[in-house]
Design an enzyme around this catalytic site. Structure first.
Site, PDB file in Angstrom:
ATOM      1  N   ASP A  16      10.745  17.675  30.029  1.00 27.20           N
ATOM      2  CA  ASP A  16       9.619  16.751  29.874  1.00 27.20           C
ATOM      3  C   ASP A  16       8.921  16.519  31.218  1.00 27.20           C
ATOM      4  O   ASP A  16       9.547  16.581  32.271  1.00 27.20           O
ATOM      5  CB  ASP A  16      10.129  15.422  29.287  1.00 27.20           C
ATOM      6  CG  ASP A  16       8.994  14.595  28.717  1.00 27.20           C
ATOM      7  OD1 ASP A  16       7.957  15.170  28.339  1.00 27.20           O
ATOM      8  OD2 ASP A  16       9.143  13.357  28.652  1.00 27.20           O
ATOM      9  N   HIS A  33       1.948  22.897  31.586  1.00 28.54           N
ATOM     10  CA  HIS A  33       2.829  23.692  30.717  1.00 28.54           C
ATOM     11  C   HIS A  33       3.069  25.075  31.327  1.00 28.54           C
ATOM     12  O   HIS A  33       4.170  25.611  31.252  1.00 28.54           O
ATOM     13  CB  HIS A  33       2.241  23.804  29.305  1.00 28.54           C
ATOM     14  CG  HIS A  33       2.133  22.477  28.606  1.00 28.54           C
ATOM     15  ND1 HIS A  33       3.165  21.570  28.580  1.00 28.54           N
ATOM     16  CD2 HIS A  33       1.106  21.893  27.923  1.00 28.54           C
ATOM     17  CE1 HIS A  33       2.785  20.495  27.907  1.00 28.54           C
ATOM     18  NE2 HIS A  33       1.542  20.657  27.506  1.00 28.54           N
ATOM     19  N   SER A  62       9.115  18.755  16.516  1.00 30.54           N
ATOM     20  CA  SER A  62       8.422  18.671  15.231  1.00 30.54           C
ATOM     21  C   SER A  62       7.346  17.589  15.268  1.00 30.54           C
ATOM     22  O   SER A  62       6.476  17.550  14.406  1.00 30.54           O
ATOM     23  CB  SER A  62       9.428  18.427  14.093  1.00 30.54           C
ATOM     24  OG  SER A  62      10.349  17.438  14.448  1.00 30.54           O
ATOM     25  N   GLU A  63       7.385  16.728  16.281  1.00 33.13           N
ATOM     26  CA  GLU A  63       6.352  15.689  16.424  1.00 33.13           C
ATOM     27  C   GLU A  63       5.230  16.097  17.370  1.00 33.13           C
ATOM     28  O   GLU A  63       4.212  15.406  17.462  1.00 33.13           O
ATOM     29  CB  GLU A  63       6.982  14.375  16.917  1.00 33.13           C
ATOM     30  CG  GLU A  63       7.793  13.625  15.885  1.00 33.13           C
ATOM     31  CD  GLU A  63       9.124  14.307  15.579  1.00 33.13           C
ATOM     32  OE1 GLU A  63       9.429  14.485  14.390  1.00 33.13           O
ATOM     33  OE2 GLU A  63       9.858  14.692  16.506  1.00 33.13           O
ATOM     34  N   LEU A 127      24.116  35.455  28.646  1.00 33.21           N
ATOM     35  CA  LEU A 127      23.676  34.100  28.297  1.00 33.21           C
ATOM     36  C   LEU A 127      23.022  34.055  26.913  1.00 33.21           C
ATOM     37  O   LEU A 127      22.214  34.928  26.578  1.00 33.21           O
ATOM     38  CB  LEU A 127      22.644  33.633  29.340  1.00 33.21           C
ATOM     39  CG  LEU A 127      22.017  32.265  29.099  1.00 33.21           C
ATOM     40  CD1 LEU A 127      22.994  31.153  29.496  1.00 33.21           C
ATOM     41  CD2 LEU A 127      20.711  32.098  29.877  1.00 33.21           C
TER      42      LEU A 127
HETATM   43  C1  IPE Z   1      10.110  15.851  24.065  1.00 30.64           C
HETATM   44  O1  IPE Z   1       9.099  15.384  24.874  1.00 30.64           O
HETATM   45  C2  IPE Z   1       9.742  17.189  23.495  1.00 30.64           C
HETATM   46  C3  IPE Z   1       9.819  18.319  24.414  1.00 30.64           C
HETATM   47  C4  IPE Z   1      10.168  18.275  25.669  1.00 30.64           C
HETATM   48  C5  IPE Z   1       9.487  19.580  23.819  1.00 30.64           C
HETATM   49  P1  IPE Z   1       7.925  14.468  24.308  1.00 30.64           P
HETATM   50  O2  IPE Z   1       7.005  14.263  25.454  1.00 30.64           O
HETATM   51  O3  IPE Z   1       7.354  15.050  23.078  1.00 30.64           O
HETATM   52  O4  IPE Z   1       8.700  13.142  23.931  1.00 30.64           O
HETATM   53  P2  IPE Z   1       8.190  11.646  23.805  1.00 30.64           P
HETATM   54  O5  IPE Z   1       6.939  11.671  22.986  1.00 30.64           O
HETATM   55  O6  IPE Z   1       7.908  11.169  25.189  1.00 30.64           O
HETATM   56  O7  IPE Z   1       9.317  10.910  23.182  1.00 30.64           O
HETATM   57  C1  IPE Z   2       6.953  18.402  27.906  1.00 29.28           C
HETATM   58  O1  IPE Z   2       5.968  17.911  28.719  1.00 29.28           O
HETATM   59  C2  IPE Z   2       6.541  19.661  27.209  1.00 29.28           C
HETATM   60  C3  IPE Z   2       6.271  19.501  25.779  1.00 29.28           C
HETATM   61  C4  IPE Z   2       6.405  18.422  25.094  1.00 29.28           C
HETATM   62  C5  IPE Z   2       5.834  20.672  25.093  1.00 29.28           C
HETATM   63  P1  IPE Z   2       4.908  16.867  28.188  1.00 29.28           P
HETATM   64  O2  IPE Z   2       3.699  17.590  27.752  1.00 29.28           O
HETATM   65  O3  IPE Z   2       5.485  15.955  27.193  1.00 29.28           O
HETATM   66  O4  IPE Z   2       4.606  16.091  29.530  1.00 29.28           O
HETATM   67  P2  IPE Z   2       4.390  14.533  29.697  1.00 29.28           P
HETATM   68  O5  IPE Z   2       5.610  13.865  29.173  1.00 29.28           O
HETATM   69  O6  IPE Z   2       3.165  14.168  28.937  1.00 29.28           O
HETATM   70  O7  IPE Z   2       4.232  14.365  31.176  1.00 29.28           O
HETATM   71 MG    MG Z   3       6.446  14.196  27.331  1.00 28.08          MG
END
Ligand code: IPE
Ligand code: IPE
Ligand code: MG
Length: 243
Positions: A16, A33, A62-63, A127
């Protein structure tokens, strides 16, 4: 006598912080990303080099479909790009790739790419790299429940046959070692519907570092902290030291 450091067999990572990393640089979230993908490369190589057996990475929940369509398509394009670009290298490095999640929502082309990648690497003995894409811990429990229910309805098993073990055997990654360590970067202290069933006794490690800034040294630090944890699994500590 100093105990040898023990390397967790299965590490799962909630990668994240990509969006914030980009925003801090006045860049589009997609740039974050892309930077995150570079970290994935480094961490996969490092995990294999230190003897981690299974690495599970949360790439798309999934969200995450709730995000603006431009970001969703940037993420999916990046996934396709990574699959195309990295497969040869992963295969050469003896990595076995699995995608976990509900891939039926992806395009036919992407589903084919996933299946080809899995086929190509299925006999590799190094791995095991699981990429969670359109994955949700609740989805996983639901899909397992549906499979079991079908067996009951078909008369293959009875209600009494439904045990934790039986449900677990239909869950993603059931054939792999249990998750020892979950790492979440990006400063939040939650699971965000990542593995639920599978992390019942995992150790959890949270860091404020944003995923694009995560390094091998920081990964090492997480493993060192993991080594300080006493895993009791509901029992009491015994003299036997195991990871
Ligand atoms: C969790 O991060 C999903 C991934 C890292 C793929 P999110 O950014 O979607 O989570 P929330 O919304 O902060 O809980
Ligand atoms: C995690 O980074 C990657 C995915 C959820 C795909 P975010 O895009 O959630 O990054 P933040 O949390 O908004 O910084
Ligand atoms: Mg995030």
């Amino acid at each position: 006598m100093k105990q040898e450091r023990c390397v967790p067999r299965h590490v799962a990572i909630i990668m994240d912080g990509n969006g914030r990393w980009a925003q801090q640089r006045n860049q589009l979230r997609a740039v974050g990303h892309r930077a995150g993908l570079k970290t994935v490369r480094k961490i996969v190589t490092y995990a294999a080099s230190i003897g981690i057996k299974v690495l599970t990475l949360y790439a798309f929940s999934s969200e995450n479909w709730k995000r603006p369509p431009t970001e969703v398509s940037a993420l999916i394009s990046l996934f396709i790009y990574a699959l195309k670009r990295e497969m040869k290298n992963l295969n050469k490095n003896n990595v076995r790739l699995n995608i976990i999640g509900d891939i039926s929502r992806f395009s036919y082309q992407l589903q084919q790419m996933i299946s080809n990648a899995e086929q190509l690497t299925k006999n590799n003995s190094g791995l095991v790299l699981n990429i969670a894409a359109n994955y949700g811990g609740r989805w996983d429990i639901l899909q397992s429940t549906k499979k079991i229910t079908t067996k009951v309805l078909n008369g293959e098993i009875t209600l009494d046959d439904i045990t934790e073990e039986c449900l677990g055997l239909e869950m993603s990654m059931h054939e792999l070692p249990d998750v020892d360590l979950v790492i979440r970067t990006g400063g939040d202290y939650r699971i965000s519907n990542f593995l639920l069933w599978q992390i019942a006794y995992s150790e959890l490690y949270f860091t404020d570092i944003l995923w694009p800034d995560f390094t091998q040294a920081l990964f090492d630090e997480a493993i060192n902290v993991f080594n300080t944890r006493e895993r009791r699994f509901g029992g009491i500590l015994t003299q036997e030291h195991s990871c």
